[in-house]
Design a protein around this motif. Structure first.
Motif, PDB file in Angstrom:
ATOM      1  N   SER A  22       0.808  -1.224   0.000  1.00  0.00           N
ATOM      2  CA  SER A  22       0.000   0.000   0.000  1.00  0.00           C
ATOM      3  C   SER A  22       0.840   1.273   0.000  1.00  0.00           C
ATOM      4  N   SER A  23       2.147   1.158   0.246  1.00  0.00           N
ATOM      5  CA  SER A  23       2.980   2.358   0.266  1.00  0.00           C
ATOM      6  C   SER A  23       3.368   2.829  -1.135  1.00  0.00           C
ATOM      7  N   ARG A  24       3.107   2.022  -2.145  1.00  0.00           N
ATOM      8  CA  ARG A  24       3.414   2.396  -3.528  1.00  0.00           C
ATOM      9  C   ARG A  24       2.296   3.266  -4.109  1.00  0.00           C
ATOM     10  N   ARG A  84     -10.666  -1.614   0.680  1.00  0.00           N
ATOM     11  CA  ARG A  84     -10.056  -0.882  -0.430  1.00  0.00           C
ATOM     12  C   ARG A  84      -9.669   0.530  -0.014  1.00  0.00           C
ATOM     13  N   SER A  85     -10.468   1.136   0.858  1.00  0.00           N
ATOM     14  CA  SER A  85     -10.163   2.494   1.317  1.00  0.00           C
ATOM     15  C   SER A  85      -8.938   2.509   2.225  1.00  0.00           C
ATOM     16  N   LEU A  86      -8.861   1.552   3.152  1.00  0.00           N
ATOM     17  CA  LEU A  86      -7.708   1.491   4.049  1.00  0.00           C
ATOM     18  C   LEU A  86      -6.430   1.214   3.265  1.00  0.00           C
ATOM     19  N   PHE A  87      -6.549   0.419   2.181  1.00  0.00           N
ATOM     20  CA  PHE A  87      -5.399   0.189   1.303  1.00  0.00           C
ATOM     21  C   PHE A  87      -5.012   1.481   0.589  1.00  0.00           C
ATOM     22  N   ALA A  88      -5.995   2.192   0.080  1.00  0.00           N
ATOM     23  CA  ALA A  88      -5.721   3.424  -0.670  1.00  0.00           C
ATOM     24  C   ALA A  88      -5.033   4.466   0.203  1.00  0.00           C
ATOM     25  N   LEU A  89      -5.308   4.459   1.504  1.00  0.00           N
ATOM     26  CA  LEU A  89      -4.719   5.425   2.420  1.00  0.00           C
ATOM     27  C   LEU A  89      -3.415   4.917   3.047  1.00  0.00           C
ATOM     28  N   SER A  90      -2.907   3.783   2.559  1.00  0.00           N
ATOM     29  CA  SER A  90      -1.668   3.175   3.076  1.00  0.00           C
ATOM     30  C   SER A  90      -1.774   2.815   4.552  1.00  0.00           C
ATOM     31  N   LEU A  91      -2.964   2.365   4.961  1.00  0.00           N
ATOM     32  CA  LEU A  91      -3.169   1.923   6.330  1.00  0.00           C
ATOM     33  C   LEU A  91      -3.184   0.407   6.454  1.00  0.00           C
ATOM     34  N   LEU A  92      -3.450  -0.301   5.350  1.00  0.00           N
ATOM     35  CA  LEU A  92      -3.417  -1.761   5.321  1.00  0.00           C
ATOM     36  C   LEU A  92      -2.840  -2.230   3.987  1.00  0.00           C
ATOM     37  N   ASP A  93      -2.042  -3.292   4.034  1.00  0.00           N
ATOM     38  CA  ASP A  93      -1.678  -4.022   2.822  1.00  0.00           C
ATOM     39  C   ASP A  93      -2.730  -5.093   2.572  1.00  0.00           C
ATOM     40  N   VAL A  94      -2.860  -5.511   1.316  1.00  0.00           N
ATOM     41  CA  VAL A  94      -3.820  -6.556   0.926  1.00  0.00           C
ATOM     42  C   VAL A  94      -3.047  -7.758   0.396  1.00  0.00           C
ATOM     43  N   GLY A  95      -3.380  -8.958   0.888  1.00  0.00           N
ATOM     44  CA  GLY A  95      -2.697 -10.177   0.473  1.00  0.00           C
ATOM     45  C   GLY A  95      -3.658 -11.177  -0.141  1.00  0.00           C
ATOM     46  N   GLY A 112     -10.428 -16.264  -3.919  1.00  0.00           N
ATOM     47  CA  GLY A 112     -10.484 -17.357  -2.952  1.00  0.00           C
ATOM     48  C   GLY A 112     -10.601 -16.820  -1.544  1.00  0.00           C
ATOM     49  N   PHE A 113      -9.703 -15.947  -1.169  1.00  0.00           N
ATOM     50  CA  PHE A 113      -9.821 -15.198   0.086  1.00  0.00           C
ATOM     51  C   PHE A 113      -8.915 -13.976  -0.004  1.00  0.00           C
ATOM     52  N   THR A 114      -9.173 -13.028   0.859  1.00  0.00           N
ATOM     53  CA  THR A 114      -8.375 -11.799   0.917  1.00  0.00           C
ATOM     54  C   THR A 114      -7.907 -11.599   2.351  1.00  0.00           C
ATOM     55  N   ALA A 115      -6.616 -11.368   2.515  1.00  0.00           N
ATOM     56  CA  ALA A 115      -6.053 -11.099   3.840  1.00  0.00           C
ATOM     57  C   ALA A 115      -5.571  -9.664   3.902  1.00  0.00           C
ATOM     58  N   VAL A 116      -5.427  -9.161   5.113  1.00  0.00           N
ATOM     59  CA  VAL A 116      -4.899  -7.814   5.319  1.00  0.00           C
ATOM     60  C   VAL A 116      -3.861  -7.857   6.431  1.00  0.00           C
ATOM     61  N   ARG A 117      -2.987  -6.849   6.440  1.00  0.00           N
ATOM     62  CA  ARG A 117      -2.014  -6.664   7.496  1.00  0.00           C
ATOM     63  C   ARG A 117      -1.687  -5.171   7.561  1.00  0.00           C
ATOM     64  N   LEU A 118      -1.137  -4.722   8.672  1.00  0.00           N
ATOM     65  CA  LEU A 118      -0.629  -3.358   8.699  1.00  0.00           C
ATOM     66  C   LEU A 118       0.483  -3.240   7.666  1.00  0.00           C
ATOM     67  N   PRO A 119       0.669  -2.087   7.068  1.00  0.00           N
ATOM     68  CA  PRO A 119       1.622  -1.970   5.957  1.00  0.00           C
ATOM     69  C   PRO A 119       3.048  -2.322   6.368  1.00  0.00           C
ATOM     70  N   ALA A 120       3.679  -3.137   5.543  1.00  0.00           N
ATOM     71  CA  ALA A 120       5.028  -3.620   5.858  1.00  0.00           C
ATOM     72  C   ALA A 120       6.091  -2.566   5.612  1.00  0.00           C
ATOM     73  N   TYR A 121       5.824  -1.635   4.707  1.00  0.00           N
ATOM     74  CA  TYR A 121       6.859  -0.678   4.327  1.00  0.00           C
ATOM     75  C   TYR A 121       6.502   0.759   4.711  1.00  0.00           C
ATOM     76  N   VAL A 122       5.595   0.907   5.655  1.00  0.00           N
ATOM     77  CA  VAL A 122       5.283   2.217   6.224  1.00  0.00           C
ATOM     78  C   VAL A 122       5.771   2.183   7.662  1.00  0.00           C
ATOM     79  N   LYS A 123       6.659   3.089   8.012  1.00  0.00           N
ATOM     80  CA  LYS A 123       7.271   3.047   9.337  1.00  0.00           C
ATOM     81  C   LYS A 123       6.258   3.232  10.448  1.00  0.00           C
ATOM     82  N   ASP A 124       5.299   4.122  10.245  1.00  0.00           N
ATOM     83  CA  ASP A 124       4.330   4.423  11.303  1.00  0.00           C
ATOM     84  C   ASP A 124       3.076   5.013  10.662  1.00  0.00           C
ATOM     85  N   ILE A 125       1.915   4.479  11.009  1.00  0.00           N
ATOM     86  CA  ILE A 125       0.676   4.985  10.424  1.00  0.00           C
ATOM     87  C   ILE A 125       0.040   6.086  11.278  1.00  0.00           C
ATOM     88  N   ARG A 126       0.679   6.447  12.393  1.00  0.00           N
ATOM     89  CA  ARG A 126       0.106   7.470  13.269  1.00  0.00           C
ATOM     90  C   ARG A 126      -0.184   8.794  12.548  1.00  0.00           C
TER      91      ARG A 126
END
Length: 328
Positions: A22-24, A84-95, A112-126
């Motif tokens: 999501s950081s791209r 999709r919105s949280l991804f667009a704002l670089s708050l979640l990655d989509v797997g 099949g399924f969609t997973a999410v995680r906090l962004p791996a390449y964003v240092k801090d979402i605060r």
């Protein structure tokens, strides 16, 4: 039908998912809303977005159906506007799963399924949360949001843990994911460190710490020895540990050998435990029975109160607007 993370059909290419970063700059991807629409959606659904981020922090990798089971306000459909919105704002990655021998799907909700995680390449979402108008207490309720790169387990491992949390909730337990269940929190001793079990199941008279393992030998020996030291502490007198075997080779004999002299450590096959919550030695934890979780502010408030001469400060509760946001 529930997503089954133990189905090897999802993992023929390995234990990782195909992650969208999501950081791209993803503005040219059809399913990604523009920043204005995404910001407006998240602003309208503030508490729901906060819950999604907290659960993603807690479990590291979570499938959207699991998210819905843990908090029914969250959509199970991976293609829902929230994700999709949280991804667009670089708050979640989509797997998405990596399929072998078939055409790859690149659209959330159709893979099949969609997973999410906090962004791996964003240092801090605060900073993003602050821009969205969240106050400091709301932001703190999400958890420690620094980079997770050094703390990640395999995606399959995390999804199995999240599925167990879903099953435990359905049986009446309160649950606490890896990020909220460090040894320091478990024992009340900050010197015990930030490592900890993958999942805690919290009941009225027992805490069950689950370690999901797919590897043996020296790593397993070191972890079981560490737990023996923890269980010897007075603060862990009500703790049992379940070693959940979820590898593609049978590790039960190894696990049982390491814990043979520890009556409060148990072994179980992941598939069996998810079904009936019975360990190989016959031990079966009782459901939690509607236990109220401790307020996440309570220990800090008690400490501050003791310093200021307010011994009852630990009973202060969080603001009504944050009720129900205990995440785990």
């Amino acid at each position: 039908m529930d997503f089954d993370p133990l189905d090897d059909g999802w993992w023929r290419a390995g234990a990782w998912l195909n992650w969208w970063d999501s950081s791209r700059d993803n503005s040219d991807i059809g399913w990604v809303p523009d920043a204005g629409r995404a910001r407006a959606y998240v602003t309208r659904h503030r508490r729901v977005a906060l819950s999604a981020l907290g659960l993603a922090w807690s479990y590291r990798t979570v499938e959207t159906g699991q998210m819905h089971a843990l908090d029914p306000r969250l959509p199970a459909d991976g293609g829902a506007m929230l994700w999709r919105s949280l991804f667009a704002l670089s708050l979640l990655d989509v797997g998405l799963p990596v399929m072998v021998g078939s055409r790859m799907s690149t659209t959330p909700g159709a893979a099949g399924f969609t997973a999410v995680r906090l962004p791996a390449y964003v240092k801090d979402i605060r900073p993003t949360l602050e821009e969205l108008g969240y106050n400091p207490v709301e932001i703190a309720s999400v958890g420690g949001m620094g980079s997770l790169r050094g703390r990640r387990q395999y995606d399959r491992h995390n999804l199995v843990t999240a599925q167990l949390a879903v099953a435990a909730r359905r049986r009446g337990w309160m649950t606490c994911g890896e990020a909220w269940g460090s040894f320091a929190m478990l024992t009340g001793d900050p010197l015990r460190g930030q490592g900890g079990p993958d999942l805690q199941m919290v009941g009225p008279s027992v805490r069950v710490c689950v370690e999901t393992t797919a590897s043996g030998h020296m790593e397993l020996a070191g972890k079981t020895e560490q737990w023996k030291r923890m269980l010897a502490l007075d603060s862990c007198a009500d703790v049992h540990v379940v070693w959940l075997e979820c590898s593609r080779v049978n590790l039960l004999n190894q696990i049982e050998g390491h814990i043979a002299d520890s009556p409060r450590m148990h072994a179980a096959r992941a598939a069996d435990f998810l079904k009936d919550f019975v360990c190989t030695d016959g031990w079966s934890p009782e459901p939690g029975g509607g236990v109220e979780p401790r307020d996440w502010m309570e220990p800090a408030m008690a400490d501050i109160g003791a310093r200021l001469g307010l011994p009852a400060a630990g009973s202060f509760r969080r603001p009504p607007a944050l009720k129900g946001l205990w995440l785990g």
